[in-house]
Design a protein around this motif. Structure first.
Motif, PDB file in Angstrom:
ATOM      1  N   ASN A  39       0.907  -1.233  -0.089  1.00 42.04           N
ATOM      2  CA  ASN A  39       0.083   0.239  -0.054  1.00 42.04           C
ATOM      3  C   ASN A  39       1.319   1.240   0.314  1.00 42.04           C
ATOM      4  N   ASN A  40       2.258   1.217  -0.058  1.00 39.44           N
ATOM      5  CA  ASN A  40       2.647   2.195  -0.004  1.00 39.44           C
ATOM      6  C   ASN A  40       3.598   2.197  -0.964  1.00 39.44           C
ATOM      7  N   TYR A  41       3.890   3.884  -1.950  1.00 38.47           N
ATOM      8  CA  TYR A  41       5.037   3.458  -3.010  1.00 38.47           C
ATOM      9  C   TYR A  41       6.122   3.492  -2.622  1.00 38.47           C
ATOM     10  N   ASN A  75      12.455  -1.287 -14.719  1.00 40.00           N
ATOM     11  CA  ASN A  75      11.148  -1.470 -15.602  1.00 40.00           C
ATOM     12  C   ASN A  75      11.875  -2.429 -17.034  1.00 40.00           C
ATOM     13  N   ALA A 241      16.829  11.355 -10.378  1.00 40.56           N
ATOM     14  CA  ALA A 241      17.015  12.711 -10.643  1.00 40.56           C
ATOM     15  C   ALA A 241      15.749  12.523 -12.031  1.00 40.56           C
ATOM     16  N   ARG A 242      16.602  12.001 -12.771  1.00 42.96           N
ATOM     17  CA  ARG A 242      15.820  11.923 -13.929  1.00 42.96           C
ATOM     18  C   ARG A 242      14.594  10.799 -14.251  1.00 42.96           C
ATOM     19  N   ARG A 243      14.238  10.027 -13.403  1.00 42.88           N
ATOM     20  CA  ARG A 243      13.524   8.903 -13.099  1.00 42.88           C
ATOM     21  C   ARG A 243      12.037   9.419 -12.896  1.00 42.88           C
ATOM     22  N   HIS A 244      10.760  10.043 -13.288  1.00 46.30           N
ATOM     23  CA  HIS A 244       9.853   9.717 -13.144  1.00 46.30           C
ATOM     24  C   HIS A 244       8.482   9.272 -13.061  1.00 46.30           C
ATOM     25  N   ASP A 245       8.357   7.374 -12.803  1.00 50.50           N
ATOM     26  CA  ASP A 245       7.222   7.104 -12.613  1.00 50.50           C
ATOM     27  C   ASP A 245       6.932   6.584 -11.102  1.00 50.50           C
ATOM     28  N   ALA A 246       7.562   7.569 -10.206  1.00 50.28           N
ATOM     29  CA  ALA A 246       7.498   6.681  -8.821  1.00 50.28           C
ATOM     30  C   ALA A 246       7.811   5.296  -8.373  1.00 50.28           C
ATOM     31  N   GLY A 247       8.802   4.768  -8.735  1.00 49.65           N
ATOM     32  CA  GLY A 247       9.807   3.410  -8.833  1.00 49.65           C
ATOM     33  C   GLY A 247       8.807   1.901  -9.058  1.00 49.65           C
ATOM     34  N   SER A 248       9.813   1.482  -9.634  1.00 51.22           N
ATOM     35  CA  SER A 248       9.154  -0.006 -10.047  1.00 51.22           C
ATOM     36  C   SER A 248       7.739  -0.632  -9.099  1.00 51.22           C
ATOM     37  N   ASN A 249       7.927  -2.648 -10.400  1.00 53.38           N
ATOM     38  CA  ASN A 249       7.123  -2.829  -9.565  1.00 53.38           C
ATOM     39  C   ASN A 249       7.194  -3.629  -7.685  1.00 53.38           C
ATOM     40  N   TYR A 250       6.660  -3.118  -7.049  1.00 55.39           N
ATOM     41  CA  TYR A 250       6.834  -4.037  -5.613  1.00 55.39           C
ATOM     42  C   TYR A 250       6.739  -5.035  -6.025  1.00 55.39           C
TER      43      TYR A 250
ATOM     44  N   ARG B  12      -2.083   7.709  -0.282  1.00 51.69           N
ATOM     45  CA  ARG B  12      -1.665   5.766  -0.385  1.00 51.69           C
ATOM     46  C   ARG B  12      -3.083   4.891  -0.013  1.00 51.69           C
ATOM     47  N   SER B  13      -3.421   3.959  -0.795  1.00 49.13           N
ATOM     48  CA  SER B  13      -4.442   3.040  -0.318  1.00 49.13           C
ATOM     49  C   SER B  13      -4.662   2.443   1.449  1.00 49.13           C
ATOM     50  N   ASN B  75       3.371   2.017 -15.667  1.00 48.35           N
ATOM     51  CA  ASN B  75       3.927   2.234 -14.748  1.00 48.35           C
ATOM     52  C   ASN B  75       3.267   2.660 -13.955  1.00 48.35           C
ATOM     53  N   MET B  78       2.054   7.512 -13.307  1.00 50.16           N
ATOM     54  CA  MET B  78       3.511   8.896 -13.043  1.00 50.16           C
ATOM     55  C   MET B  78       4.205   8.157 -14.487  1.00 50.16           C
ATOM     56  N   GLN B  79       4.303   7.001 -14.720  1.00 44.61           N
ATOM     57  CA  GLN B  79       4.410   6.523 -16.467  1.00 44.61           C
ATOM     58  C   GLN B  79       3.715   7.674 -17.100  1.00 44.61           C
ATOM     59  N   THR B  82       4.417  10.762 -17.557  1.00 46.13           N
ATOM     60  CA  THR B  82       5.556  10.991 -18.162  1.00 46.13           C
ATOM     61  C   THR B  82       6.080  10.705 -19.631  1.00 46.13           C
ATOM     62  N   ALA B 221      -3.824  -0.472  -4.508  1.00 40.97           N
ATOM     63  CA  ALA B 221      -2.932  -0.520  -4.077  1.00 40.97           C
ATOM     64  C   ALA B 221      -1.429   0.494  -5.128  1.00 40.97           C
ATOM     65  N   PRO B 222      -0.732   1.217  -4.349  1.00 36.08           N
ATOM     66  CA  PRO B 222       0.578   1.727  -5.307  1.00 36.08           C
ATOM     67  C   PRO B 222       1.437   0.787  -5.258  1.00 36.08           C
ATOM     68  N   GLY B 223       1.628  -0.359  -4.707  1.00 37.42           N
ATOM     69  CA  GLY B 223       2.895  -1.634  -5.161  1.00 37.42           C
ATOM     70  C   GLY B 223       2.283  -2.442  -6.351  1.00 37.42           C
ATOM     71  N   ARG B 225       2.358  -0.035  -9.335  1.00 27.36           N
ATOM     72  CA  ARG B 225       2.282   0.607 -10.440  1.00 27.36           C
ATOM     73  C   ARG B 225       1.804  -0.167 -11.207  1.00 27.36           C
TER      74      ARG B 225
END
Lengths: 384, 384
Positions: A39-41, A75, A241-250, B12-13, B75, B78-79, B82, B221-223, B225
């Motif tokens: 449930n978190n980014y 990704n 700094a150039r990444r803008h997808d809120a992170g990869s698949n958790y 968050r969720s 993703n 956000m992806q 962007t 859930a954000p996880g 993605r």
């Protein structure tokens, strides 16, 4: 689209050794363990357990310590390739150095970013260092310092070459002398069949400008879309700094981290022998069917065979002829940094059943003979 | 980092309604079904079953047909944000239109891409159309046609506004007149508590320049993605041409498609009531503790309350004071397109236990009083 019976096209993992039951068990464990965290980014580095497992993978292969906090989950390695280029590029038209033949995904991304690629000729040991040095001298004279050098150092795609240690040391020295970062793509590095494993560039040298890319697509499966960047500060921050997808698949990271919790060796012991057998089978069939007209690589790892065609092959005719008889491959032009028509083709074998290889190669060999425009003898002594 | 007891920061969720057992069952089914497919690359559109489920989600909410082949899995949204900007941007310094207050992830991506943002003031119905028209006239005079208008149309982040249907029609008309595409971000659209659901812009108008973005992060859930773009050709091709990550997460898509195989309604019926209760609780606590000094939104959906602070608040003092007492929030400047210091803050409530809300709001209200530089009465009649 109808299924192509002999599809040597895109490189894929082998569904025959996909660990269905183990992945199911890993998914159950990971979902229980991570039900709150999902449930978190994930943050821009990504799942910490996955990064720890990949740091161990790197440490064990390279014999050096790797900090999990220098690993950025992406990704697949394609996001890694694109993100590094975006981070290092300053404007359209910037110059980058690539191998003359390289991975089409990378070439396509660089073209789209309007990077001006300079291709360095290859031999059996990879990028030729005298040619690299000449190019850098020329570019320096033209005040066009390249943003980076992109190199697939081991089981290169498409050629299958492995850069020997001595040449890696030369590359490191030249890159440092000209002040150009090296982006090393080692996504095939753990698909290893025999002989020594050459060290990665980051393991040979601690220049903080080196960037290293790797993937799970070749050792597990592309559908998990997991790759990573290994980079040290401040380069690490430049990339993030150039990444803008809120992170990869958790979620996928958590499941794969659980699957590999004891390291990658046990699964590699299952997947590698069938791949090695397919490589041997494909090379033996080329020997039996095309030894008088083709040269080809016999790489000690990776998923591809690079085939040199007779110079008098009608390349367009060959492609349509092969496809009409159920054989697909990627033509050499897909791999050339300027998409030049070149008398090469690439055969991917990892995902194919043995029977497809056995029946497909003789068909392809006949197509090559039919697509030639002469009967002149062919020099088959050299791949390059 | 120590846990913050009252963390109203990132949206968050709710882990309390995370469907652990159903996701486990979906994972088992999806891994069995997709064991072969996971060995392929997903393609640039992504998992077809997931796209079908999302097309159904859109069709059911909007009452229009949606073609799954116009959906691009990304993703997270956000992806999507962007990628659309990268696809529509032609050079650094290009102009784009945004709401004066908007999602920090979007603002950060646009800044990084060196887009020049023009912010349009908001009222309770969203972006003010007279201000938008004035800006477009001025930009036309300056020969700076914006590449696109980015708008969060429903339960806007951070303000919670919903753009009424009539204003959506105005936006459509103005965008067409000036030849500017609309990028509509509806990632909160299905977190709906009461009252009518306003139609999405794509459902009101078939202009092929509209782009629509949505997400699974707010309803599941954000996880995972997972987000998506809905766009029609040729805009669809323009977007896909800028994509270089070899496709979105096939594994996560397969599991979520299986989880939502009968639509999103059943899970929403579980997740929405607790969220509505938390919104009511948060608003009641603001009423009880800060009615004389603050105004705030009471949105009919979404995960955020936007709070106007007294004009004489020392914003830096408030932030450090609150944090020292265990209360975190995002300051208004995070949402301002030029990062201006503004007397606002945003409270995210979806992930918090009721007790955190109950104890946190009184602390925050006391901090606000202490951070004021006068005792003047506050006009609390208007949020804007």
């Amino acid at each position: 689209m109808p299924e192509i019976p002999h599809d040597f096209g895109v490189g894929r993992s082998d569904p025959g050794t996909f660990p269905t039951e183990s992945i199911k068990a890993a998914a159950l464990a990971a979902i229980d363990t991570e039900a709150v965290e999902l449930n978190n980014y994930p943050g821009s580095l990504g799942h910490s357990g996955f990064r720890a497992v990949m740091a161990r993978r790197e440490s064990e292969r390279e014999g050096v310590g790797v900090d999990p906090d220098h690993i950025v989950v992406t990704n697949g390695s394609m996001q890694a390739v694109t993100l590094c280029a975006e981070a290092l590029q300053q404007q359209p038209g910037d110059t980058v150095i690539v191998e003359e033949f390289s991975y089409p995904g990378t070439l396509s991304a660089y073209r789209s970013l309007k990077l001006d690629m300079v291709g360095i000729p290859l031999d059996g040991g990879g990028m030729k260092m005298d040619a690299l040095e000449d190019a850098l001298v020329r570019l320096e004279r033209e005040q066009r310092r390249p943003r980076f050098i992109y190199a697939i150092s081991t089981y290169q795609n498409p050629t299958g070459f492995v850069m020997p240690r001595a040449r890696r040391m030369e590359l490191i020295e030249i890159a440092r002398r000209f002040g150009v970062p090296v982006v090393e793509d080692n996504c095939y590095g753990d698909v290893h069949y025999e002989g020594p494993v050459e060290p990665s560039i980051y393991a040979l040298d601690d220049d903080p400008n080196h960037i290293y890319l790797c993937s799970l697509s070749k050792i597990l499966a592309p559908g998990f879309r997991l790759g990573y960047i290994l980079a040290r500060p401040p380069m690490l921050e430049t990339i993030l700094a150039r990444r803008h997808d809120a992170g990869s698949n958790y979620f996928a990271s958590a499941v794969v981290a659980e699957f590999y919790r004891d390291g990658i060796a046990a699964h590699a012991a299952v997947t590698t022998p069938p791949l090695r057998r397919k490589r041997d089978l494909l090379c033996a069939l080329l020997e039996a069917n095309a030894a008088d007209i083709c040269a080809w690589s016999e790489p000690p790892g990776g998923l591809f065979i690079w085939v040199r065609l007779p110079a008098d092959t009608d390349l367009a005719k060959l492609y349509s002829l092969a496809l009409s008889r159920g054989v697909n491959y990627l033509p050499g032009s897909d791999f050339h940094y300027r998409a030049a028509e070149v008398p090469y083709l690439r055969l991917a074998f990892g995902h194919l059943p043995d029977t497809s290889i056995e029946t497909g190669v003789p068909i392809l060999a006949r197509c090559i003979r039919e697509a030639r425009t002469s009967n002149e003898p062919v020099d088959v002594d050299s791949l390059f």
